[in-house]
Design a protein around this motif. Structure first.
Motif, PDB file in Angstrom:
ATOM      1  N   UNK A  77       0.805  -1.231   0.000  1.00 36.74           N
ATOM      2  CA  UNK A  77       0.000   0.000   0.000  1.00 36.74           C
ATOM      3  C   UNK A  77       0.835   1.277   0.000  1.00 36.74           C
ATOM      4  N   UNK A  78       2.107   1.202   0.383  1.00 37.27           N
ATOM      5  CA  UNK A  78       2.895   2.421   0.566  1.00 37.27           C
ATOM      6  C   UNK A  78       4.153   2.479  -0.289  1.00 37.27           C
ATOM      7  N   UNK A  79       4.344   1.517  -1.194  1.00 31.01           N
ATOM      8  CA  UNK A  79       5.507   1.559  -2.074  1.00 31.01           C
ATOM      9  C   UNK A  79       5.056   1.422  -3.525  1.00 31.01           C
ATOM     10  N   UNK A 267       1.640   7.906  -4.047  1.00 32.31           N
ATOM     11  CA  UNK A 267       2.898   7.339  -3.564  1.00 32.31           C
ATOM     12  C   UNK A 267       4.052   7.960  -4.343  1.00 32.31           C
ATOM     13  N   UNK A 268       4.893   8.692  -3.651  1.00 33.68           N
ATOM     14  CA  UNK A 268       6.027   9.359  -4.303  1.00 33.68           C
ATOM     15  C   UNK A 268       7.146   8.355  -4.602  1.00 33.68           C
ATOM     16  N   UNK A 269       7.944   8.694  -5.584  1.00 30.71           N
ATOM     17  CA  UNK A 269       9.083   7.846  -5.935  1.00 30.71           C
ATOM     18  C   UNK A 269      10.116   7.851  -4.813  1.00 30.71           C
ATOM     19  N   UNK A 270      10.572   6.663  -4.450  1.00 31.82           N
ATOM     20  CA  UNK A 270      11.601   6.514  -3.421  1.00 31.82           C
ATOM     21  C   UNK A 270      12.308   5.177  -3.659  1.00 31.82           C
ATOM     22  N   UNK A 271      13.374   5.170  -4.450  1.00 35.92           N
ATOM     23  CA  UNK A 271      14.049   3.916  -4.826  1.00 35.92           C
ATOM     24  C   UNK A 271      14.512   3.088  -3.628  1.00 35.92           C
TER      25      UNK A 271
END
Length: 532
Positions: A77-79, A267-271
């Motif tokens: 849900x958060x990635x 959900x923002x990009x966050x590698x």
């Protein structure tokens, strides 16, 4: 007037059904506690260690299952990881296999002659307390995951946006917003997981070694020694945590409901976060797939672990030992239970959600009370209630016990779905001369077609994998396929036992895939007919 009589007759029939199929058998079980012989087990040297083992394993497995379920649900849900749909299906695979099969897979991996044990030269094995914990986590995790994930994916993003504006740290948001929001599903998942583990005998029977749990003790007393009175007293003990779980869940039921309007989360990009998400989901997926893959492997070797030559002989040998007949038994039971159970659960949901009245509230309580009856206890109560009757020793009693055992969840699906449809339909229909049954057939059934299919699917899959409710009732003629695993394992037919587990898994996978196609086509057709 005729319509009212029809509804009233249906309501009375359903109440009588639960009285005969659930209440009276349990009363018969509890009546056996009056026999002095039933109390002897409490003074036996095995009883207290079995209680402590069951409680300890269930508590540890509950904490681990909930923690993993919360982690995986958060990742989904958060990635922005890809393949969430595929991973979500993998998370539920243990629900398609009997717990005996999961335990056997762990033995093949980490037993004395396990693949990983030999490969790494380990001196330890899976047998014992912690082996049961590992198997119990695998067995109970899917239920916890579905309960948590289904709620978390529908969470409103607005509170988090406000928290970001106020500069509240992410950890504080999790503890202050997410956990309170998940309180109800976490409580439900905790008690559901605890009850599943504390009443299961499949995993402990396979990997327990010298560690005895209450369900295994009950199984040994009833199946091995034919001490039915002793089994009744153990069944009474196993009934207590399930009843407590049920009462807590019911008392907590009305709180924490979802709102009608919610804002989707962006959900923002966050590698780095996504990479960690892949690692977490990958580890859990591997833990689920390894025991399954290994019994697939063992199904096609000549003799595990000494001769790993590929062969199809295990299939022929299993069929010669009546695996095909028992597979047909399972199909007949599962399809019959699904058809009858879905109709009964849907009618019960219609009456309690849309008709109302005091008797409807009594019926609702009767329907959800089956959640508080463990399958192994229900099965033994049927022995006391129906022994000597025309049903005993037939497929009919296996159908009946499975309907009661799995009734509550499909009923709640119907109850919730029917409660969401405009409750004024019947009143409007009455003004234009449309009967209740006409509205049910032409409006409610099409609008809840997806729910009906989910109800049917739930009954089918659970009937294919269950061992607890039918263990004391099945005979050599009507035995379901899942029970053949213990028979083959006790005869040292390890490869055949692995093939039986594989056959149950493949049956459920094919059924779920077929049902997904049917559901998609049906929902498209229903959508077209409703729009027309």
């Amino acid at each position: 007037m005729g319509i009212s009589k029809g509804v009233g007759l249906t309501r009375i029939t359903l109440v009588l059904f639960f009285l005969v199929a659930a209440v009276l058998p349990l009363c018969g079980l509890l009546a056996n506690l009056l026999n002095p012989a039933a109390w002897e087990v409490f003074s036996s040297p095995q009883f207290l260690p079995a209680c402590l083992n069951s409680a300890g394993i269930a508590l540890i497995a509950m904490v681990l299952s909930l923690s993993i379920a919360l982690l995986v649900s958060w990742v989904f849900c958060r990635t922005n990881i890809r393949g969430k749909g595929v991973f979500a299906v993998l998370m539920t695979l243990p629900m398609l296999i009997p717990s005996l099969g999961l335990g056997m897979g762990l033995v093949f991996l980490l037993g004395s002659n396990g693949i990983i044990t030999n490969l790494l030269g380990l001196d330890v094995s899976i047998y014992g307390f912690w082996g049961i914990v590992v198997g119990a986590v695998l067995y109970s995790f899917p239920s916890a995951f579905l309960l948590v994930y289904d709620v978390l994916k529908n969470e409103d993003a607005s509170p988090y946006e406000a928290a970001d504006v106020l500069g509240i740290p992410k950890l504080r948001q999790f503890t202050g917003i997410t956990l309170p929001y998940l309180r109800k599903p976490l409580i439900s998942a905790a008690f559901a997981t605890f009850t599943l583990v504390v009443t299961d005998y499949g995993v402990p029977l396979m990997v327990g070694g010298k560690v005895i749990t209450l369900p295994v003790l009950m199984y040994q007393e009833v199946i091995g020694l034919l001490n039915f009175d002793t089994g009744a007293s153990i069944g009474f003990i196993l009934l207590m945590p399930a009843v407590v779980a049920f009462l807590v869940d019911v008392l907590n039921q009305e709180r924490g409901r979802l709102g009608f309007v919610r804002k989707e989360r962006v959900i923002r990009d966050n590698p780095r976060r996504d990479c960690a998400g892949y690692v977490a989901v990958g580890i859990v997926s591997m833990a689920i797939l390894l025991p399954i893959c290994v019994f697939v492997l063992v199904s096609f070797v000549t003799k595990y672990p000494t001769d790993l030559t590929f062969t199809l002989g295990n299939i022929a040998r299993s069929m010669n030992l009546n695996a095909g007949s028992y597979w047909l038994n399972s199909l007949v039971i599962a399809l019959t239970v699904s058809a009858i159970g879905t109709v009964l659960a849907y009618l019960a949901g219609y009456i309690t959600a849309r008709v109302g009245g005091k008797s409807a509230r009594v019926l609702h309580l009767a329907c959800i009370t089956t959640l508080a009856i463990p399958g192994i206890v229900l099965g033994l109560s049927y022995v006391f209630a129906f022994k000597g009757s025309f049903l005993y020793g037939t497929l009919g009693i296996l159908v009946l016990v499975n309907i009661v055992h799995f009734f509550a969840s499909p009923y709640l699906l119907a109850y919730n779905a029917l409660g969401k449809v405009n409750l004024n339909l019947e009143a409007v229909g009455a003004t234009i001369g449309a009967s209740r049954w006409r509205i049910l057939k032409d409006v409610l059934v099409p609008q809840t077609a997806g729910t009906i299919l989910e109800m049917f699917s739930f009954f089918f899959v659970n009937c294919m994998v269950t061992i607890s409710a039918v263990a004391f009732l099945a005979t050599t003629l009507d035995m379901p396929l899942a029970l053949l695993i213990t028979d083959f394992d006790s005869q040292r037919l390890t490869e055949c036992a692995a093939f039986v587990s594989l056959l149950v898994l493949l049956t459920n996978i094919v059924f779920k895939a077929l049902f997904a196609v049917i559901k998609k086509l049906l929902m498209r057709r229903v959508g077209l007919s409703l729009s027309a």
